[in-house]
Design a protein around this motif. Structure first.
Motif, PDB file in Angstrom:
ATOM      1  N   MET A   1       4.195 -10.417  -1.384  1.00 20.29           N
ATOM      2  CA  MET A   1       5.085  -9.862  -2.115  1.00 20.29           C
ATOM      3  C   MET A   1       4.803  -9.761  -3.825  1.00 20.29           C
ATOM      4  N   ILE A   2       4.870  -8.538  -4.205  1.00 24.58           N
ATOM      5  CA  ILE A   2       4.531  -8.024  -5.710  1.00 24.58           C
ATOM      6  C   ILE A   2       5.494  -8.592  -6.463  1.00 24.58           C
ATOM      7  N   ARG A   3       5.333  -9.176  -7.726  1.00 28.13           N
ATOM      8  CA  ARG A   3       6.131  -9.692  -8.789  1.00 28.13           C
ATOM      9  C   ARG A   3       6.438  -8.414  -9.618  1.00 28.13           C
ATOM     10  N   PRO A   4       7.826  -8.715 -10.079  1.00 29.29           N
ATOM     11  CA  PRO A   4       8.663  -7.652 -10.839  1.00 29.29           C
ATOM     12  C   PRO A   4       7.514  -7.276 -12.090  1.00 29.29           C
ATOM     13  N   PHE A   5       7.006  -7.829 -12.793  1.00 26.10           N
ATOM     14  CA  PHE A   5       6.391  -7.688 -13.868  1.00 26.10           C
ATOM     15  C   PHE A   5       5.146  -6.484 -13.428  1.00 26.10           C
ATOM     16  N   ASP A   6       4.452  -7.055 -12.499  1.00 21.76           N
ATOM     17  CA  ASP A   6       3.206  -6.480 -11.726  1.00 21.76           C
ATOM     18  C   ASP A   6       3.806  -4.791 -11.235  1.00 21.76           C
ATOM     19  N   ALA A   7       5.047  -4.864 -10.581  1.00 22.09           N
ATOM     20  CA  ALA A   7       5.379  -3.504 -10.105  1.00 22.09           C
ATOM     21  C   ALA A   7       5.936  -2.646 -11.111  1.00 22.09           C
ATOM     22  N   TRP A   8       6.404  -3.411 -12.152  1.00 16.13           N
ATOM     23  CA  TRP A   8       6.896  -2.383 -13.275  1.00 16.13           C
ATOM     24  C   TRP A   8       5.572  -1.721 -14.286  1.00 16.13           C
ATOM     25  N   THR A   9       4.461  -2.627 -14.282  1.00 14.84           N
ATOM     26  CA  THR A   9       3.458  -2.291 -14.856  1.00 14.84           C
ATOM     27  C   THR A   9       2.694  -1.362 -14.064  1.00 14.84           C
ATOM     28  N   LEU A  10       2.393  -1.304 -12.765  1.00 17.66           N
ATOM     29  CA  LEU A  10       1.906  -0.364 -11.961  1.00 17.66           C
ATOM     30  C   LEU A  10       2.555   1.101 -12.021  1.00 17.66           C
ATOM     31  N   ARG A  11       3.863   0.797 -11.891  1.00 15.79           N
ATOM     32  CA  ARG A  11       4.691   1.954 -11.898  1.00 15.79           C
ATOM     33  C   ARG A  11       4.706   2.706 -13.260  1.00 15.79           C
TER      34      ARG A  11
ATOM     35  N   ALA B   1       8.499  -1.173  -3.273  1.00 12.27           N
ATOM     36  CA  ALA B   1       8.748  -1.944  -4.524  1.00 12.27           C
ATOM     37  C   ALA B   1       8.435  -1.304  -5.758  1.00 12.27           C
ATOM     38  N   LEU B   2       7.511  -0.248  -5.537  1.00 10.67           N
ATOM     39  CA  LEU B   2       7.025   0.614  -6.735  1.00 10.67           C
ATOM     40  C   LEU B   2       8.205   1.693  -7.023  1.00 10.67           C
ATOM     41  N   SER B   3       8.825   2.007  -6.026  1.00  8.74           N
ATOM     42  CA  SER B   3       9.692   3.256  -5.953  1.00  8.74           C
ATOM     43  C   SER B   3      10.981   2.807  -6.501  1.00  8.74           C
ATOM     44  N   ASP B   4      11.357   1.603  -6.437  1.00 12.41           N
ATOM     45  CA  ASP B   4      12.683   1.038  -6.999  1.00 12.41           C
ATOM     46  C   ASP B   4      12.459   0.643  -8.526  1.00 12.41           C
ATOM     47  N   VAL B   5      11.241   0.851  -9.109  1.00 14.67           N
ATOM     48  CA  VAL B   5      10.964   0.581 -10.589  1.00 14.67           C
ATOM     49  C   VAL B   5      11.378   1.787 -11.367  1.00 14.67           C
ATOM     50  N   ASP B   6      11.974   1.641 -12.514  1.00 11.27           N
ATOM     51  CA  ASP B   6      12.251   2.732 -13.600  1.00 11.27           C
ATOM     52  C   ASP B   6      11.160   2.389 -14.644  1.00 11.27           C
ATOM     53  N   PRO B   7      10.265   3.202 -14.746  1.00 10.97           N
ATOM     54  CA  PRO B   7       9.208   2.932 -15.555  1.00 10.97           C
ATOM     55  C   PRO B   7       9.760   3.092 -17.073  1.00 10.97           C
ATOM     56  N   SER B   8      10.873   3.897 -17.429  1.00 18.95           N
ATOM     57  CA  SER B   8      11.407   4.022 -18.787  1.00 18.95           C
ATOM     58  C   SER B   8      12.183   2.783 -19.257  1.00 18.95           C
ATOM     59  N   SER B   9      12.633   1.708 -18.215  1.00 17.41           N
ATOM     60  CA  SER B   9      13.249   0.622 -18.427  1.00 17.41           C
ATOM     61  C   SER B   9      12.521  -0.189 -19.109  1.00 17.41           C
ATOM     62  N   PRO B  10      13.168  -1.425 -19.948  1.00 14.92           N
ATOM     63  CA  PRO B  10      12.314  -2.256 -20.457  1.00 14.92           C
ATOM     64  C   PRO B  10      11.501  -3.153 -19.641  1.00 14.92           C
ATOM     65  N   SER B  11      10.410  -3.683 -20.091  1.00 20.47           N
ATOM     66  CA  SER B  11       9.227  -4.490 -19.271  1.00 20.47           C
ATOM     67  C   SER B  11      10.168  -5.935 -18.845  1.00 20.47           C
ATOM     68  N   PRO B  12      10.002  -6.233 -17.840  1.00 20.13           N
ATOM     69  CA  PRO B  12      10.455  -7.525 -17.188  1.00 20.13           C
ATOM     70  C   PRO B  12       9.542  -8.647 -18.074  1.00 20.13           C
TER      71      PRO B  12
END
Length: 409
Positions: free
Chosen positions: A1-11, A65-76
Motif C-alpha cells: 500500500m502506497i503512503r499518502p505522501f508518496d502518492a501525492w509526490t508521484l502524482r 491511489a494516484l487518481s485520487d490525489v489532487d496535485p494542486s492540494s497541499p502536501s501531506p
C-alpha cells in the motif's frame, strides 16, 4: 500500500511538478522512481510511469491511489515510517519526559516503590494522594503544580479496602479524591491487569479523569504472571508502559523487597524509569520512622528522606534514620549450650578429678573443649597439680554446696 505522501509526490511529478530535493522524505520503494521522474522532461514522465507499472503486481492499486490525489492540494505530512529514527528523535522523546515531583515522580512512565510488607507503602501512597488533593508541597518541599482537587486513581490489587477507607478518613480525604479502575456498580472490579479489556478501561478512565497519579498496589496481586520470566514481564509491563506514554500519566507501582533487598521480580526495576525504596532501619528504637530514597533513576539522585507516620499525615525531613550499630557478637558457644555444660561440670566435679578424665567424659557428653573451658572459667574452677597431673576442683563455696548435696543423699 502506497503512503499518502508518496502518492501525492508521484502524482505531482506526473503533472509536471518537481520534488525540489525532497526525495529523502519519500519511502524507499518509490525514492529512486521519484528521482528518475524528476530528472525527465514533463512529457516523458507518463511513459516512464507506465513502464514502472508493468513490473508491479499492485499496478491497479497504485493507479487508483494516484487518481485520487489532487496535485494542486497541499502536501501531506511525510510519514515518519519513511525514515529511521535518529538521535534527534531520541533527544526529543527524552526531553518530553517531565517531572511531576522533581527527580522523584516522572510523568508518562512507570515509577516504582519497593519495601518489605508492612513497612508503609500504602501509607506513603495515600499521603501523596492527600498532597495532590489539597495541593500541598511534595515531601521534600518542592512545589506541587497540580490544581487543588486533583484525584488519584488506584488499582488495589491487595484488596485492602478497609485500610484505604481508614487512611482516607484519617487524612481528611473526601470519597471523590480516590478513584478506582471500576464502575460504581462493582467498585472492586478492574484488578486483573492481565486482561486486555481491563487495560483498555484503565486507559479510558485515565484519559477521562486525568488523575495526578495512578497507583498499582501491589504489582504481584494484579497479575497471575511470573514476572521473573522475560516473556511474562513483557506481557505485563509493556501495556502499562504504553498507557503511561500515551496518556502522560505518572504510574507508581508498589512491590515488595526480596531477602536481598532488591525489588521483587527482577524485571520490575528494568520496567520502571524511577525506583524508590523504603526501609524501617531501626524498628526497635524508632518504630514509626522510615528511610526513603531513589534507588534507580535516569536523572540526578535526590537527597534521601526520612519519613514519620502521623495520625493525619506523613511528615518528611532530610535526616533519615540509619541502621543501628550492630552489637559485636562474642565468640563462643551458644548461651544454652554453655549453661548445660556448666551444670554438668558442677556435677562432674562433686569430687575433684584429673583434667584428662574430665575432658574425656565431656567429649562423651558432646561438649567441645572450647565449651568445657568456657564453663570452667565461668565457674571459677581451680586447677592444681598432683603427682605431675593437673586436677580440677570446684571453688571452695561451690565445693561445699556440692558436698552438702552428696551428704543429703
Amino acid at each position: 500500500m502506497i503512503r499518502p505522501f508518496d502518492a501525492w509526490t508521484l502524482r505531482t511529478l506526473l503533472a509536471g511538478g518537481s520534488i525540489d530535493g525532497g526525495q529523502e522524505a519519500i519511502s524507499s520503494p518509490f525514492r529512486l522512481l521519484a528521482a528518475h521522474l524528476d530528472s525527465l522532461p514533463s512529457e516523458g514522465r507518463q511513459a516512464a510511469w507506465n513502464g514502472f507499472l508493468c513490473s508491479r503486481a499492485d499496478a491497479e492499486e497504485l493507479t487508483i491511489a494516484l487518481s485520487d490525489v489532487d496535485p494542486s492540494s497541499p502536501s501531506p505530512e511525510p510519514d515518519p515510517a519513511g525514515r529511521c529514527a535518529n538521535l534527534a528523535d531520541l533527544r526529543r522523546l527524552v526531553a518530553s519526559v517531565g517531572w511531576h515531583w522533581g527527580q522523584w515522580l516522572a510523568a508518562g512512565v512507570l515509577n516504582g516503590l519497593a519495601a518489605d510488607p508492612g513497612t508503609g507503602k500504602t501509607v506513603m501512597a495515600t499521603d501523596l494522594a492527600r498532597r495532590l488533593w489539597f495541593r500541598q508541597p511534595w515531601p521534600d518541599g518542592q512545589e506541587n503544580s497540580f490544581p487543588e482537587g486533583t484525584r488519584t486513581l488506584w488499582v488495589p490489587g491487595d484488596r485492602h479496602y478497609a485500610q484505604l477507607m481508614e487512611l482516607a478518613s484519617s487524612y481528611g480525604l473526601p470519597d471523590e479524591a480516590l478513584l478506582f479502575n471500576a464502575s460504581p456498580d462493582d467498585p472492586t472490579d478492574g484488578l486483573d491487569l492481565d486482561d486486555p479489556a481491563e487495560l483498555g478501561k484503565l486507559a479510558d478512565r485515565i484519559e477521562t479523569e486525568s488523575p495526578g497519579l495512578v497507583i498499582v498496589d501491589t504489582v504481584g496481586m494484579s497479575t497471575g504472571r511470573n514476572l521473573c520470566r522475560p516473556e511474562d514481564a513483557n506481557a505485563y509491563f509493556g501495556p502499562l508502559m504504553d498507557i503511561a506514554r500515551e496518556t502522560g500519566a505518572a504510574f507508581l507501582l508498589l512491590t515488595h523487597l526480596s531477602k536481598n533487598g532488591d525489588a521483587l521480580g527482577r524485571r520490575f526495576t528494568g520496567a520502571c524509569r524511577v525506583v524508590w525504596k523504603m526501609t524501617a532501619p531501626d524498628p526497635e528504637n524508632q518504630p514509626d520512622r522510615r528511610r526513603v530514597w531513589v534507588d534507580k533513576t535516569f536523572s540526578i539522585n535526590p537527597p534521601v528522606l526520612g519519613m514519620s507516620f502521623g495520625d493525619a499525615d506523613c511528615s518528611f525531613d532530610f535526616s533519615p534514620p540509619s541502621e543501628p550499630e550492630p552489637v559485636p557478637r562474642k565468640r563462643g558457644p551458644a548461651p544454652e549450650k554453655l549453661e548445660a555444660c556448666k551444670q554438668w561440670l558442677v556435677e562432674r566435679l562433686a569430687c575433684p578429678s584429673p583434667v584428662n578424665e574430665v575432658r574425656r567424659d565431656s567429649e562423651k557428653e558432646k561438649y567441645s573443649s572450647g565449651t568445657l573451658y568456657d564453663a570452667r572459667d565461668a565457674l571459677g574452677v581451680e586447677e592444681y597439680m598432683v603427682d605431675r597431673r593437673k586436677w580440677w576442683k570446684l571453688p571452695g563455696e561451690m565445693e561445699s554446696d556440692s558436698s552438702e548435696v552428696e551428704t543429703a543423699f
